[in-house]
Motif scaffolding. Structure first.
Motif, PDB file in Angstrom:
ATOM      1  N   GLY A 114       0.833  -1.196   0.000  1.00 27.92           N
ATOM      2  CA  GLY A 114       0.000   0.000   0.000  1.00 27.92           C
ATOM      3  C   GLY A 114       0.861   1.236   0.000  1.00 27.92           C
ATOM      4  N   SER A 115       0.204   2.361   0.276  1.00 29.96           N
ATOM      5  CA  SER A 115       0.895   3.657   0.313  1.00 29.96           C
ATOM      6  C   SER A 115       0.903   4.172   1.742  1.00 29.96           C
ATOM      7  CB  SER A 115       0.179   4.657  -0.592  1.00 29.96           C
ATOM      8  OG  SER A 115       0.226   4.239  -1.938  1.00 29.96           O
ATOM      9  N   VAL A 116       2.088   4.554   2.208  1.00 30.05           N
ATOM     10  CA  VAL A 116       2.230   5.097   3.557  1.00 30.05           C
ATOM     11  C   VAL A 116       3.182   6.271   3.516  1.00 30.05           C
ATOM     12  CG1 VAL A 116       1.773   2.921   4.741  1.00 30.05           C
ATOM     13  CG2 VAL A 116       4.115   3.525   4.125  1.00 30.05           C
ATOM     14  N   GLN A 117       3.147   7.054   4.572  1.00 24.98           N
ATOM     15  CA  GLN A 117       4.100   8.146   4.698  1.00 24.98           C
ATOM     16  C   GLN A 117       5.379   7.631   5.354  1.00 24.98           C
ATOM     17  OE1 GLN A 117       2.044  11.407   6.708  1.00 24.98           O
ATOM     18  NE2 GLN A 117       1.649  12.334   4.700  1.00 24.98           N
ATOM     19  N   ALA A 118       6.438   8.351   5.124  1.00 28.55           N
ATOM     20  CA  ALA A 118       7.712   8.000   5.744  1.00 28.55           C
ATOM     21  C   ALA A 118       7.542   7.899   7.253  1.00 28.55           C
ATOM     22  CB  ALA A 118       8.766   9.034   5.389  1.00 28.55           C
ATOM     23  N   GLY A 119       8.175   6.878   7.820  1.00 28.56           N
ATOM     24  CA  GLY A 119       8.038   6.628   9.245  1.00 28.56           C
ATOM     25  C   GLY A 119       6.929   5.660   9.599  1.00 28.56           C
ATOM     26  N   GLY A 120       6.077   5.357   8.637  1.00 31.53           N
ATOM     27  CA  GLY A 120       4.969   4.457   8.868  1.00 31.53           C
ATOM     28  C   GLY A 120       5.371   2.993   8.793  1.00 31.53           C
ATOM     29  N   SER A 121       4.368   2.132   8.930  1.00 34.49           N
ATOM     30  CA  SER A 121       4.602   0.683   8.949  1.00 34.49           C
ATOM     31  C   SER A 121       3.633  -0.033   8.018  1.00 34.49           C
ATOM     32  CB  SER A 121       4.414   0.132  10.373  1.00 34.49           C
ATOM     33  OG  SER A 121       5.336   0.688  11.272  1.00 34.49           O
ATOM     34  N   LEU A 122       4.074  -1.170   7.534  1.00 38.52           N
ATOM     35  CA  LEU A 122       3.231  -2.076   6.768  1.00 38.52           C
ATOM     36  C   LEU A 122       3.650  -3.501   7.104  1.00 38.52           C
ATOM     37  CD1 LEU A 122       3.169  -0.559   3.145  1.00 38.52           C
ATOM     38  CD2 LEU A 122       1.219  -0.760   4.690  1.00 38.52           C
ATOM     39  N   ARG A 123       2.705  -4.423   6.981  1.00 37.46           N
ATOM     40  CA  ARG A 123       3.047  -5.831   7.120  1.00 37.46           C
ATOM     41  C   ARG A 123       2.641  -6.566   5.852  1.00 37.46           C
ATOM     42  NH1 ARG A 123       1.049 -10.523  11.337  1.00 37.46           N
ATOM     43  NH2 ARG A 123      -0.853 -10.345  10.085  1.00 37.46           N
ATOM     44  N   LEU A 124       3.605  -7.129   5.197  1.00 38.16           N
ATOM     45  CA  LEU A 124       3.341  -7.922   3.997  1.00 38.16           C
ATOM     46  C   LEU A 124       3.121  -9.376   4.387  1.00 38.16           C
ATOM     47  CD1 LEU A 124       6.065  -6.522   1.568  1.00 38.16           C
ATOM     48  CD2 LEU A 124       3.796  -5.612   2.088  1.00 38.16           C
ATOM     49  N   SER A 125       2.234 -10.024   3.653  1.00 36.63           N
ATOM     50  CA  SER A 125       1.964 -11.444   3.858  1.00 36.63           C
ATOM     51  C   SER A 125       2.167 -12.192   2.560  1.00 36.63           C
ATOM     52  CB  SER A 125       0.513 -11.653   4.332  1.00 36.63           C
ATOM     53  OG  SER A 125       0.275 -10.988   5.547  1.00 36.63           O
ATOM     54  N   CYS A 126       2.572 -13.435   2.675  1.00 31.95           N
ATOM     55  CA  CYS A 126       2.727 -14.297   1.506  1.00 31.95           C
ATOM     56  C   CYS A 126       2.182 -15.671   1.880  1.00 31.95           C
ATOM     57  CB  CYS A 126       4.191 -14.376   1.099  1.00 31.95           C
ATOM     58  SG  CYS A 126       4.519 -15.522  -0.255  1.00 31.95           S
ATOM     59  N   VAL A 127       1.010 -15.980   1.347  1.00 34.98           N
ATOM     60  CA  VAL A 127       0.411 -17.286   1.594  1.00 34.98           C
ATOM     61  C   VAL A 127       0.963 -18.275   0.572  1.00 34.98           C
ATOM     62  CG1 VAL A 127      -1.725 -18.593   1.696  1.00 34.98           C
ATOM     63  CG2 VAL A 127      -1.670 -16.233   2.495  1.00 34.98           C
ATOM     64  N   ALA A 128       1.402 -19.414   1.074  1.00 29.91           N
ATOM     65  CA  ALA A 128       2.022 -20.416   0.205  1.00 29.91           C
ATOM     66  C   ALA A 128       1.221 -21.707   0.188  1.00 29.91           C
ATOM     67  CB  ALA A 128       3.441 -20.703   0.674  1.00 29.91           C
ATOM     68  N   SER A 129       1.195 -22.357  -0.947  1.00 28.01           N
ATOM     69  CA  SER A 129       0.657 -23.703  -1.007  1.00 28.01           C
ATOM     70  C   SER A 129       1.487 -24.580  -0.074  1.00 28.01           C
ATOM     71  CB  SER A 129       0.727 -24.239  -2.440  1.00 28.01           C
ATOM     72  OG  SER A 129      -0.057 -23.444  -3.293  1.00 28.01           O
ATOM     73  N   GLN A 184       4.000 -12.941  -7.440  1.00 23.99           N
ATOM     74  CA  GLN A 184       3.776 -11.891  -8.435  1.00 23.99           C
ATOM     75  C   GLN A 184       4.043 -10.494  -7.891  1.00 23.99           C
ATOM     76  OE1 GLN A 184       2.984 -12.494 -11.785  1.00 23.99           O
ATOM     77  NE2 GLN A 184       3.638 -14.505 -11.058  1.00 23.99           N
ATOM     78  N   GLY A 185       4.134 -10.370  -6.607  1.00 23.78           N
ATOM     79  CA  GLY A 185       4.514  -9.088  -6.035  1.00 23.78           C
ATOM     80  C   GLY A 185       3.367  -8.270  -5.468  1.00 23.78           C
ATOM     81  N   THR A 186       3.715  -7.390  -4.537  1.00 22.09           N
ATOM     82  CA  THR A 186       2.782  -6.424  -3.977  1.00 22.09           C
ATOM     83  C   THR A 186       3.519  -5.090  -3.859  1.00 22.09           C
ATOM     84  OG1 THR A 186       1.244  -5.977  -2.144  1.00 22.09           O
ATOM     85  CG2 THR A 186       3.329  -7.024  -1.559  1.00 22.09           C
ATOM     86  N   GLN A 187       2.846  -4.011  -4.262  1.00 22.86           N
ATOM     87  CA  GLN A 187       3.501  -2.707  -4.360  1.00 22.86           C
ATOM     88  C   GLN A 187       3.505  -1.989  -3.012  1.00 22.86           C
ATOM     89  OE1 GLN A 187       5.060  -1.201  -7.025  1.00 22.86           O
ATOM     90  NE2 GLN A 187       5.603   0.476  -5.625  1.00 22.86           N
ATOM     91  N   VAL A 188       4.661  -1.449  -2.671  1.00 23.04           N
ATOM     92  CA  VAL A 188       4.806  -0.605  -1.481  1.00 23.04           C
ATOM     93  C   VAL A 188       5.293   0.762  -1.940  1.00 23.04           C
ATOM     94  CG1 VAL A 188       6.127  -0.232   0.631  1.00 23.04           C
ATOM     95  CG2 VAL A 188       5.279  -2.526   0.073  1.00 23.04           C
ATOM     96  N   THR A 189       4.573   1.793  -1.538  1.00 20.66           N
ATOM     97  CA  THR A 189       4.944   3.159  -1.886  1.00 20.66           C
ATOM     98  C   THR A 189       5.036   3.991  -0.621  1.00 20.66           C
ATOM     99  OG1 THR A 189       3.807   2.974  -4.015  1.00 20.66           O
ATOM    100  CG2 THR A 189       4.344   5.196  -3.246  1.00 20.66           C
ATOM    101  N   VAL A 190       6.199   4.604  -0.414  1.00 21.64           N
ATOM    102  CA  VAL A 190       6.435   5.413   0.777  1.00 21.64           C
ATOM    103  C   VAL A 190       6.678   6.852   0.341  1.00 21.64           C
ATOM    104  CG1 VAL A 190       7.790   5.695   2.876  1.00 21.64           C
ATOM    105  CG2 VAL A 190       7.486   3.408   1.877  1.00 21.64           C
ATOM    106  N   SER A 191       5.850   7.754   0.835  1.00 19.71           N
ATOM    107  CA  SER A 191       5.971   9.152   0.461  1.00 19.71           C
ATOM    108  C   SER A 191       6.667   9.936   1.569  1.00 19.71           C
ATOM    109  CB  SER A 191       4.604   9.747   0.170  1.00 19.71           C
ATOM    110  OG  SER A 191       3.763   9.606   1.300  1.00 19.71           O
ATOM    111  N   SER A 192       7.371  10.981   1.173  1.00 26.73           N
ATOM    112  CA  SER A 192       8.109  11.787   2.154  1.00 26.73           C
ATOM    113  C   SER A 192       7.255  12.895   2.713  1.00 26.73           C
ATOM    114  CB  SER A 192       9.348  12.378   1.485  1.00 26.73           C
ATOM    115  OG  SER A 192       8.982  13.143   0.368  1.00 26.73           O
TER     116      SER A 192
END
Length: 121
Positions: free
Chosen positions: A10-25, A113-121
């Motif tokens: 997702g999109s977050v501001q600098a200093g923020g947090s995200l948690r990515l997940s990857c579900v596997a067979s 296939q990837g997931t987009q991370v966008t960090v804005s200043s």
């Protein structure tokens, strides 16, 4: 069918947090090593973090102390907790699984296939 499916970007501001997940067979989750890679526009794909089947972890210098890789065996899921995000962390993030804990993307047998991370200043 699910092989490796990333989510949580997702999109977050600098200093923020995200948690990515990857579900596997299930048959992929049993791989000896799983990891996260990222690729920013016009840059080469680079390593972020890897975790072995024994729980051992390794991180790229750029993310040490800010990112944490982990696994939930009950859910066949790989995570990447990203804190103190910086604009330079902006990239497509990919998970991968394979027989060896390598820093080389091409070594991994399975890749998402990837997931987009966008960090804005």
């Amino acid at each position: 069918q699910v092989q490796l499916l990333e989510s949580g970007g997702g999109s977050v501001q600098a200093g923020g947090s995200l948690r990515l997940s990857c579900v596997a067979s299930a048959y992929i989750y049993g791989s000896r090593c799983m990891g996260w890679f990222r690729q920013a526009p016009q840059k080469e794909r680079e390593r972020v973090a890897v975790i072995g089947s024994d729980g051992s972890t390794s991180y790229a210098e750029a993310v040490k102390g800010r990112f944490t890789i982990s696994k939930d065996n009950a859910k066949n899921t790989l995570y990447l907790q990203m804190n103190s995000l910086k604009p330079e962390d902006t990239a497509m993030y990919y998970c991968a699984a394979g027989s060896f804990c390598s820093w080389s993307w091409s070594i991994y047998n399975y890749r998402g296939q990837g997931t987009q991370v966008t960090v804005s200043s």
